[in-house]
Design an enzyme around this catalytic site. Structure first.
Site, PDB file in Angstrom:
ATOM      1  N   ASP A   1       0.821  -1.265  -0.062  1.00 36.17           N
ATOM      2  CA  ASP A   1       0.211   0.025  -0.147  1.00 36.17           C
ATOM      3  C   ASP A   1       0.813   1.138  -0.061  1.00 36.17           C
ATOM      4  O   ASP A   1       1.916   1.201   0.220  1.00 36.17           O
ATOM      5  CB  ASP A   1      -0.770   0.095   1.270  1.00 36.17           C
TER       6      ASP A   1
ATOM      7  N   ASP B   1      -4.480  -2.970   5.124  1.00 32.85           N
ATOM      8  CA  ASP B   1      -4.812  -2.373   6.415  1.00 32.85           C
ATOM      9  C   ASP B   1      -6.670  -2.612   6.581  1.00 32.85           C
ATOM     10  O   ASP B   1      -6.824  -2.695   7.736  1.00 32.85           O
ATOM     11  CB  ASP B   1      -4.414  -1.140   6.735  1.00 32.85           C
TER      12      ASP B   1
ATOM     13  N   ASP C   1      -9.070  -5.621   2.390  1.00 35.21           N
ATOM     14  CA  ASP C   1      -7.990  -6.057   1.873  1.00 35.21           C
ATOM     15  C   ASP C   1      -7.720  -7.665   2.408  1.00 35.21           C
ATOM     16  O   ASP C   1      -6.984  -8.292   1.977  1.00 35.21           O
ATOM     17  CB  ASP C   1      -6.710  -5.318   2.796  1.00 35.21           C
TER      18      ASP C   1
END
Length: 1174
Positions: free
Chosen positions: A423, A744, A748
């Protein structure tokens, strides 16, 4: 709770007339909340459930022991040990008669006969040790993790109204009917209905993946969901669902973290069906996927993922070694029996007499015991122990490096990682908007200026403009722990501006105290049409001052003056504005910055302006400053990424941000470098490239995209999952890719589960993400992933070191036992001595070699990959080289030792003779050679200096010394049980000299280049492709059955769920994709799944605009975009042409290498222009 907006209000009106009615039904008061009556609270807990999601039932210690016993190596050992024990207690009847003859030479002495059971018992003891260590490790790791979880949970408290007073209670004590006070920054702990709210905005992205904040109000959309964040405003919520009945709880149950799963499923299918029905009622759309998740869970009773790389290789190697040992021991037994039979019945010409049968059987049993000894020595039982110790040691140490390992094998898999999909926000960047550039007083500051560099008048105006014209809920709080960064509360962009004031050594709090919120005369709040926020205050003399801030190109059009260096306004013509855009705003935008303009204007007291005429009021402004805001890259990240690339790991950024910001950040991190051949695309383009006309994902198409892909912007969770699955399933490169993923958000979860190693964020991560992950980064930092790689490789190397040492011992011991038995009818190394060599050296060596600390040099080589053998050719060279040396020495001693040392020969000793010096020297020399070879085994890549860093590992040093002392005690005082006799000083020195010779011989072996020895074979490969394919086929068949079964429910749900798809599609797709991607879609247009497969039904995240101060009012976005486009005065050209190509998906090739890194952002359309330069 699954309803939204108007539907939800309609439902409330139908069932309860209004929220008041709902409160009455729940026997609570909107103003005073529940009474503090314990029995009432307890009853509510029983009826509606408690507010915690029950964790998975922890495995008991005995279950863990049973699991550890399933190891192939251990099973072989257990069988050998039981046979050995049984035989040692077998006393054949009948005494030896003359007629049978004393056939065997050098038969067992009494000590051996009495100590016969020791061998079997000792093997079993070693098995028990291994099993207990393994089980204890798993148990303590689980306990550690649960402890951490419960500590986190206990710290969470929430404000509720009880008996009219506001009190803070632990989240777990909330019950249905509680009235909770919610404010900015809260993570909602339960589902509820808003009963009073002030400008409440919720970030529901963790549930729906929708990045825009959702406005909540009593009359429009009162539904509040657990697991979502309050981004603005405040309010009161009536709690209506807690624990497993809340939205997060339902997702948890689907992911298999709730109770009903796994073994329970087998025990009680009926209960499962009832649960399903309840789940469907509670939450129709998401539970459509329930069946599929169950399908996954059924497979999930097998461990979560396929066997880890190392486990696969070790199992295969152990089986190979076991087979080899079995063959050797069988041959040994056959040769001994043949020798005995020929010697007795042919050479001596005896006849088989009935009364002699027990005696002959006794001999055969003795031969079998020798055979089993060979087998026991051949099987490396230290291997599972070495793996366990190494992993456990690493996991403990990784905790210090901010890696909380949840699945032991993830630690070692990480060493093989070839790709990391990370990310951007929070992992590569700090997730803190910060002002990094400013233009004020005719000067462009490329970093935050010192207060002395700015005119005091400009500074004062700026401080007032920012302090007053920001939501008073946005503020900078002191850090949670000492040395941390200050906390940003409220809107991130406003926090950046407030932080800018603090960086200028001023404070905004006094200004706000002087002008409290009630005194603000008029506020034009930010929305996506205005793209600015303005606040009017009345000055002491009665006149008014308007402060305004917003997107720079929009606000600059409304400015007619600008504050010059001296602090006085000067004219600001369109020509000046164009120049400013070119010289200030474009360079900032191309550095990935968001530009904000701050301006003000004085208005007369009389006649009082017409406040409704917004266009007239917010015009002719005086520009104070233009600032560039960014989410800065964490300082340690570029270095960490460089290490990854040097270690042969490709880092890819997967982010929801727009492509220009993503590309600029990627360039700053070093993920992309000018001159490289790479791809930066957004989710829309990615989907266009990987899907066929029917909208199905095709592996061949993914294979064309992923090898060059470095940045995937504007990506949805489904895109992330598709990318990870595509890379893992790819067969383009000969090595199967090992992929690590960071995540997070709740959405996901599927990508984290699919990846070989899933990293969840410890600070920003939701519980769902943590549950799906293998490792939790307790500091949310990318550089911790690099440490995980280092530890993973270290585990792998430790196992290889141990194997190199262990196999040398095994090869030598087996050959010595085998040849000795065949030539002298008795093994030179007695069973108990073998056991000391085998068990103690194994266990000690595994401790010594498995606890080597990692070094930076581990990151200088490429990953081994899945198909690479465990034993490289260099290691094979070392194993065989040292084996030759040891065998030469031992056979020399065996057949010529008595002459060299001038002692009695131990060969063919008469029955029951005491232990001989001859055989003791052989035993002692053998052990000392192993000891020195253990030092050689510390290096496996052919390094010369085997002592390098030896003192950094105190465990190693103490074990080598300890083993030496034990050996001394055994030889000098071991006596009959160990078949030893004390040696004198000279004999000891000779043994030591031969041992030290190992080190010199090691140097000689290193000198021989491996490439000159083509005959060397590697060993310990991973599973073959055919085996893997078979497994996949079986999985696919299972999946198709489930797909068919899902069709019926899909049809019903299609009609019920269509109008909800928009808000929940991400969750649904996320749960869908792991199953439906690899198989044919069921042919039915009535199935919800089928509609989702077609592109026209895919909701795209890829066109979001990035609003500046705030994220609101999606409805108005379209009209606002056209406004922006029409009203742009200048052509925003952020860049030259190279990245237009990249934007359209072409590659940036070396011919474009002259581009500077910062210039990686040219948009492809006017719409993008607005978006980029904002």
């Amino acid at each position: 709770m699954e309803l939204r907006g108007a539907e939800a209000i309609q439902k409330i009106q139908e069932n309860y007339t209004d929220t008041e009615g709902l409160c009455q039904r729940l026997k609570t008061s909107p103003a005073d909340g529940l009474s503090d009556n314990p029995s009432d609270l307890e009853k509510r807990g029983q009826v509606f459930g408690q507010n915690f999601i029950p964790p998975k039932k922890a495995k008991s210690f005995l279950e863990l022991v049973w699991e550890a016993l399933q190891d192939v190596t251990l099973i072989i050992l257990e069988i050998a040990a039981i046979i050995s024990l049984a035989l040692s207690f077998y006393q054949p009847p009948g005494e030896e008669s003359e007629a049978c003859g004393n056939v065997a030479s050098g038969a067992e002495d009494e000590g051996e006969a009495e100590a016969g059971w020791i061998e079997g018992a000792a093997i079993l003891l070693s098995v028990v040790c291994v099993v207990l260590v393994t089980a204890f490790n798993d148990w303590s790791k689980e306990k550690q993790f649960r402890g951490l979880q419960s500590r986190i949970e206990q710290e969470q408290r929430f404000a509720v109204v009880r008996n009219g007073t506001v009190i803070q209670i632990p989240v777990a004590e909330m019950v249905v009917g509680d009235v909770a006070q919610i404010k900015y920054g809260d993570l909602l702990p339960a589902d509820g209905i808003l009963i009073q709210g002030n400008d409440l905005k919720i970030d529901e992205s963790s549930l729906t993946g929708e990045s825009d904040h959702v406005k909540k109000s009593v009359d429009k959309d009162p539904m509040l969901l657990s697991g979502t964040h309050v981004m603005e405003g405040s309010g009161k919520m009536l709690v209506t669902a807690v624990g497993i009945n809340s939205q997060t709880g339902i997702i948890f149950t689907l992911l298999g973290a709730g109770e009903g799963e796994g073994e329970d499923e087998k025990k009680d299918k009926k209960a499962k069906k009832q649960d399903e029905a309840v789940a469907m009622e509670m939450q129709p759309l998401k539970s459509a996927e329930g069946g599929e998740v169950e399908a996954e869970k059924k497979k999930g009773n097998v461990p979560k993922k396929e066997k880890s790389v190392l486990q696969g290789k070790l199992t295969k190697l152990a089986v190979q070694i076991g087979k080899a040992g079995l063959v050797m021991s069988a041959i040994t037994v056959i040769i001994l029996v043949m020798y005995f039979v020929i010697e007795t019945f042919v050479v001596q010409g005896r006849e088989w007499l009935t009364e002699c049968t027990p005696v002959y059987v006794q001999y055969f049993v003795k031969f079998f015991i020798i055979g089993v000894t060979v087998l026991v020595v051949a099987v490396p039982e230290g291997l599972p122990l070495a793996v366990t110790i190494s992993l456990a040691y690493s996991v403990k140490k990784m905790m210090k490096d901010n890696n909380l390992v949840r699945h032991l094998d993830a630690c070692e898999t990480m060493g093989n990682a070839t790709a990391i999909c990370s990310d951007k926000t929070g992992t590569l960047t700090t997730n803190r908007m910060t002002v990094v550039q400013a233009y004020a007083g005719d000067q462009h500051f490329h970093k935050v200026p010192h207060p002395d560099q700015m005119n005091p008048k400009v500074l004062d105006t700026l401080v007032n403009a920012i302090a007053v014209n920001s939501a008073y809920t946005s503020k900078i709080m002191p850090p949670d722990k000492e040395g941390g960064l200050p906390k940003q509360v409220g809107n991130k962009t406003e926090c950046a501006l407030l932080g800018f004031i603090l960086d200028l050594k001023r404070d905004y709090a006094p200004v706000r105290e002087q002008i409290p919120e009630e005194k603000l005369y008029k506020v034009y709040t930010f929305n996506s049409v205005r793209k600015s926020m303005s606040t009017v205050v009345q000055l002491p003399d009665g006149s008014f001052r308007l402060y305004s801030k917003g997107a720079s190109e929009i606000l600059l059009k409304k400015c007619s003056s600008i504050m010059a260096g001296g602090g006085d306004p000067r004219g600001f013509r369109p020509r000046d504005r164009d120049e400013m855009v070119k010289k200030v705003i474009e360079p900032m935008a191309c550095d990935g910055l968001r530009t904000i303009c701050v301006a003000y204007k004085d208005l007369p007291a009389s006649p009082e302006p017409d406040w409704e005429d917004e266009a007239g009021i917010v015009s002719d402004l005086i520009c104070i400053t233009v600032v560039g805001i960014e989410d800065p890259v964490r300082p340690e990240v570029p270095d960490a990424i460089k290490k990854c690339q040097r270690a042969g790991i490709t880092v890819r950024m997967v982010t929801g941000d727009n492509i220009n910001t993503a590309r600029a950040i990627a360039a700053k991190c070093g993920i992309i470098q000018p001159g490289d051949d790479f791809l930066c695309i957004d989710g829309k383009e990615f989907n266009r490239r990987i899907r066929n006309e029917k909208g199905e994902v095709e592996q061949e198409r993914i294979d064309k995209v992923w090898p060059k892909l470095r940045v995937l912007a504007r990506s949805s969770p489904t895109d992330k999952h598709t990318l990870v699955k595509g890379i893992i399933d790819s067969t383009v490169l000969e090595q199967r890719q090992v992929v690590a993923v960071t995540g997070d958000g709740t959405n996901d979860g599927p990508a984290l589960k699919k990846a070989d190693v899933g990293f969840a964020m410890g600070i920003a991560g939701t519980d769902v993400a943590k549950e799906a992950s293998d490792i939790i980064l307790t500091d949310d930092n990318f550089s911790s992933i690099v440490k995980a790689v280092m530890w993973g490789r270290n585990v792998y190397d430790s196992i290889s070191k141990f194997l190199q040492f262990q196999l040398t011992v095994n090869v030598v011991a087996v050959i010595v036992a085998f040849t000795g038995a065949c030539i002298t009818q008795d093994s030179p190394l007695k069973a108990v001595q073998m056991l000391w060599v085998n068990l103690i050296m194994d266990t000690f060596a595994s401790l010594a070699l498995a606890t080597e600390p990692p070094t930076e040099s581990l990151l200088l080589r490429k990953p081994y990959g899945r198909n690479n053998p465990l034993i490289s050719r260099t290691m094979m060279k070392n194993i065989l080289g040292h084996a030759i040396y040891q065998l030469t020495i031992i056979f020399t001693l065996l057949f010529a030792g008595e002459k060299i040392f001038n002692i009695d020969s131990g060969r063919n000793a008469p029955l029951h003779s005491p232990p001989s010096e001859h055989y003791t020297i052989i035993f002692n020399t053998f052990v000392l050679m192993q000891l020195f070879n253990e030092i050689n085994a510390r290096k496996i890549h052919g390094e010369r200096n085997v002592f390098d860093g030896i003192f950094h590992n105190p465990i190693f040093c103490s074990i080598v010394l300890g083993t030496f002392l034990m050996q001394f005690v055994i030889v000098q005082f071991g006596g009959k049980p160990f078949s030893c006799t004390p040696l004198n000083v000279e004999q000891w020195l000779w043994c030591l000299l031969v041992g030290v010779g190992e080190l010199l011989w090691g140097q000689l072996i290193t000198t021989v280049p491996t490439s000159r020895l083509p005959c060397l074979k590697e060993a310990g490969h991973a599973l073959g492709k055919e085996e893997m394919i078979d497994d996949d086929m079986a999985d696919d068949e299972q999946e198709i059955d489930h797909a068919e079964r899902e069709l019926r429910r899909g049809q019903i749900l299609w009609f019920r769920g269509l109008n909800r798809i928009q808000t929940q599609i991400q969750v649904v797709k996320a749960f869908r994709s792991p199953l439906y991607d690899g198989i044919e879609k069921p042919e039915s247009k009535n199935s919800i799944h089928d509609f989702m497969a077609h592109p026209e039904f895919l909701i795209n995240d890829s066109v979001h605009n990035i609003p500046l101060i705030d994220e609101t009012d999606i409805e108005t976005e379209e009209s606002e975009r056209s406004d922006c486009n029409n009203s742009l005065p200048v052509t925003l050209n952020c860049n030259n042409n190279a990245t237009a190509a990249a934007e359209n998906g072409d590659h940036l090739t070396p011919k474009d290498a002259r581009l500077p890194a910062a210039s990686l952002c040219r948009p492809a359309s006017p719409l993008h222009n607005v978006e980029t330069c904002l």
